[in-house]
Design an enzyme around this catalytic site. Structure first.
Site, mmCIF file in Angstrom:
data_model
loop_
_atom_site.group_PDB
_atom_site.id
_atom_site.type_symbol
_atom_site.label_atom_id
_atom_site.label_comp_id
_atom_site.label_asym_id
_atom_site.label_seq_id
_atom_site.Cartn_x
_atom_site.Cartn_y
_atom_site.Cartn_z
ATOM 1 N N VAL A 57 -19.748 1.962 -3.737
ATOM 2 C CA VAL A 57 -20.078 0.551 -3.500
ATOM 3 C C VAL A 57 -21.545 0.403 -3.117
ATOM 4 O O VAL A 57 -22.266 -0.447 -3.655
ATOM 5 C CB VAL A 57 -19.169 -0.067 -2.397
ATOM 6 N N LYS A 79 0.873 -1.173 0.000
ATOM 7 C CA LYS A 79 0.000 0.000 0.000
ATOM 8 C C LYS A 79 0.910 1.223 0.000
ATOM 9 O O LYS A 79 2.064 1.152 0.430
ATOM 10 C CB LYS A 79 -0.860 0.006 1.270
ATOM 11 N N GLY A 95 -22.316 5.781 -1.179
ATOM 12 C CA GLY A 95 -21.238 6.061 -2.131
ATOM 13 C C GLY A 95 -21.206 5.080 -3.283
ATOM 14 O O GLY A 95 -22.227 4.489 -3.647
ATOM 15 N N GLY A 125 -23.628 4.743 4.387
ATOM 16 C CA GLY A 125 -22.908 5.317 3.239
ATOM 17 C C GLY A 125 -23.700 5.127 1.960
ATOM 18 O O GLY A 125 -24.264 4.051 1.728
HETATM 19 P P1 NAD Z 1 -17.263 6.430 -1.351
HETATM 20 O O1 NAD Z 1 -16.406 7.530 -0.886
HETATM 21 O O2 NAD Z 1 -17.809 6.449 -2.732
HETATM 22 O O3 NAD Z 1 -18.527 6.274 -0.372
HETATM 23 C C1 NAD Z 1 -18.477 6.410 1.004
HETATM 24 C C2 NAD Z 1 -19.728 7.178 1.432
HETATM 25 O O4 NAD Z 1 -19.793 7.175 2.854
HETATM 26 C C3 NAD Z 1 -19.718 8.652 0.997
HETATM 27 O O5 NAD Z 1 -20.916 8.945 0.301
HETATM 28 C C4 NAD Z 1 -19.617 9.413 2.308
HETATM 29 O O6 NAD Z 1 -20.300 10.646 2.273
HETATM 30 C C5 NAD Z 1 -20.271 8.446 3.266
HETATM 31 N N1 NAD Z 1 -19.938 8.649 4.677
HETATM 32 C C6 NAD Z 1 -18.771 9.077 5.217
HETATM 33 N N2 NAD Z 1 -18.879 9.138 6.554
HETATM 34 C C7 NAD Z 1 -20.135 8.703 6.861
HETATM 35 C C8 NAD Z 1 -20.835 8.534 8.078
HETATM 36 N N3 NAD Z 1 -20.290 8.806 9.252
HETATM 37 N N4 NAD Z 1 -22.110 8.080 8.023
HETATM 38 C C9 NAD Z 1 -22.698 7.819 6.840
HETATM 39 N N5 NAD Z 1 -22.074 7.966 5.648
HETATM 40 C C10 NAD Z 1 -20.810 8.403 5.659
HETATM 41 O O7 NAD Z 1 -16.439 5.082 -1.065
HETATM 42 P P2 NAD Z 1 -16.654 3.646 -1.700
HETATM 43 O O8 NAD Z 1 -15.732 3.487 -2.832
HETATM 44 O O9 NAD Z 1 -18.094 3.372 -1.875
HETATM 45 O O10 NAD Z 1 -16.076 2.734 -0.523
HETATM 46 C C11 NAD Z 1 -16.809 2.522 0.662
HETATM 47 C C12 NAD Z 1 -15.949 1.753 1.647
HETATM 48 O O11 NAD Z 1 -15.584 0.489 1.092
HETATM 49 C C13 NAD Z 1 -14.630 2.451 2.009
HETATM 50 O O12 NAD Z 1 -14.350 2.178 3.360
HETATM 51 C C14 NAD Z 1 -13.619 1.750 1.125
HETATM 52 O O13 NAD Z 1 -12.319 1.781 1.706
HETATM 53 C C15 NAD Z 1 -14.164 0.349 1.084
HETATM 54 N N6 NAD Z 1 -13.792 -0.389 -0.115
HETATM 55 C C16 NAD Z 1 -14.111 0.099 -1.336
HETATM 56 C C17 NAD Z 1 -13.749 -0.613 -2.479
HETATM 57 C C18 NAD Z 1 -14.117 -0.118 -3.843
HETATM 58 O O14 NAD Z 1 -14.016 -0.875 -4.814
HETATM 59 N N7 NAD Z 1 -14.560 1.106 -4.003
HETATM 60 C C19 NAD Z 1 -13.061 -1.836 -2.370
HETATM 61 C C20 NAD Z 1 -12.761 -2.316 -1.094
HETATM 62 C C21 NAD Z 1 -13.124 -1.578 0.016
#
Ligand code: NAD
Length: 390
Positions: free
Chosen positions: A202, A98, A200, A198
């Site tokens: 995923v 990482k 977002g 969240g």
């Molecule tokens: P993203 O940034 O698109 O979505 C995260 C969402 O969570 C955002 O909309 C944000 O506003 C919201 N958020 C932040 N704090 C919050 C809270 N306290 N309460 C409610 N909502 C809150 O991220 P993502 O790509 O969807 O990833 C989500 C999680 O999954 C992250 O922890 C990431 O590390 C993990 N992850 C993602 C992937 C991937 O392919 N994108 C792969 C493995 C792990």
């Protein structure tokens, strides 16, 4: 006096006090930590290679405004170790690595910064392969790509695998179904009450899978506009972020931040299952993993259930094929079921079960690598002998 060949453990520990950084690397079992500094270009980056027994270390680069070096080092060590376990349990021939760039991703990004980072990645000669993580977008990866081939997660238009979130969501969906099978005897999620933290990348894909299967959804986000539009699209109820833990649901899916399962939140939870995408969900792995077992809550270990994203970018290394990435991510169902069964049979938390299974694969592969083949590298006297013969 002859130097002693045996090192007294107590002395060794005392000596290590003078080497706090090496002590930290040893305690997490890391191979390498690389500090990259280009003050004129604003680059302060740290690359961590945790373990390369299974193959080159693959893991994203995160840009975050850490308060100090210690914070950044702690994060990169913890995240890179997680990648080793994620690759191992997913059956990938990759090690764990990482990188972090210290800075504000909204204000401090530039072509020069990312190209300089790319040079440092290139300098590692393939021991570390980078990808996107928090604060990084596809454009930044294209800059990195100008300086090194050791980069994945590129846009589909230039032969990459594109946004990994849909495959991550698919893996989470499969893992959630495996948990339901274990808890309820059927993997159908129809009629199940599921809360998602969240709205977002995923969550958006995950919520669609769940709504198509007839689950009753509750979603929260700190941004009202985001959560409203997703809730409308999938027919979910919007809830306040502060109320998400105490909701009366069957399944809680953390898809926002790490550390959300802690002393405070566990006492509020009423769900049977925790299955979400967020990394480092347990604030303290040992303590909170055990607490979930004691509370009879099935926890799908984060690095297992969210491995779809890694599976997606890893397939880019062999020439990206979307169907193959999907097929591989669907195996998360069986892996989660194996872990839940192991946990039940051994009365041990699920995170312990997954760590044991991942470590077993690393150990066995390490042994396989020791078997001599014509590809094996010689060194020293034998190497010279061999080189003279051939
Ligand atoms: P993203 O940034 O698109 O979505 C995260 C969402 O969570 C955002 O909309 C944000 O506003 C919201 N958020 C932040 N704090 C919050 C809270 N306290 N309460 C409610 N909502 C809150 O991220 P993502 O790509 O969807 O990833 C989500 C999680 O999954 C992250 O922890 C990431 O590390 C993990 N992850 C993602 C992937 C991937 O392919 N994108 C792969 C493995 C792990």
């Amino acid at each position: 006096m002859e130097p002693s060949t045996t090192i007294d453990k107590e002395t060794s520990n005392d000596v290590m006090e003078n080497f706090p950084l090496f002590k930290k690397l040893q305690s997490y079992d890391h191979e390498q930590l690389v500090i990259c500094s280009e003050p004129d270009l604003g680059l302060k980056a740290i690359i961590a290679v945790h373990d390369t027994t299974l193959g080159p270390a693959l893991g994203g680069v995160r840009m975050w405004p850490y308060n100090n070096e210690q914070e950044a080092i702690r994060d990169v060590l913890r995240l890179s170790r997680g990648m080793t376990y994620k690759a191992a349990i997913s059956g990938l021939n990759l090690g764990g690595g990482k990188a972090v760039i210290i800075g504000d991703s909204r204000e401090e990004k530039s072509e020069a910064l990312f190209r300089a980072f790319g040079r440092y990645v290139d300098g590692l000669g393939g021991r570390y392969i980078t990808a996107e993580d928090v604060g990084i977008d596809v454009q930044n990866m294209e800059w990195v790509r100008m300086e090194t081939n050791y980069v994945t997660g590129l846009p589909k238009t230039i032969g990459g695998s594109g946004d990994p979130s849909p495959v991550t969501a698919y893996g989470v969906y499969q893992g959630m179904k495996a948990c339901a099978k274990k808890a309820y005897g059927s993997d159908s999620l129809e009629g199940k009450r599921i809360s998602i933290q969240g709205a977002g990348h995923v969550s958006s894909s995950l919520a669609k899978f769940l709504s198509e299967e007839g689950a009753e959804l509750f979603i929260c986000d700190i941004y009202e506009d985001k959560v409203k539009s997703l809730a409308e699209e999938v027919g979910a109820e919007v809830v306040d972020p502060d109320d998400i833990y105490g909701l009366d649901v069957d399944i809680f899916s953390p898809c926002a931040l790490g550390g959300v399962i802690n002393d405070e939140t566990i006492s509020e939870l009423t769900c049977d299952i925790i299955a979400g995408a967020a990394n480092n969900v347990l604030e303290e792995e040992e303590k909170h993993g055990q607490m979930l077992l004691d509370h009879n809550i099935l926890y799908a270990p984060d690095y297992v259930i969210n491995a779809g994203g890694l599976i997606n970018v890893a397939s880019e290394l062999e020439g990206y094929n979307e169907q193959r990435a999907h097929d591989q991510a669907s195996k998360i169902y069986d892996t989660i079921l194996d872990i839940l069964n192991y946990s039940e049979e051994n009365d041990t938390p699920t995170y312990v079960a997954s760590n044991i299974l991942a470590e077993e694969r690393i150990k066995n592969t390490g042994k396989i690598n020791q078997i001599y083949t014509s590809e094996s590298k010689f060194s020293g006297h034998l190497g010279d002998l061999y080189n003279n013969i051939v």
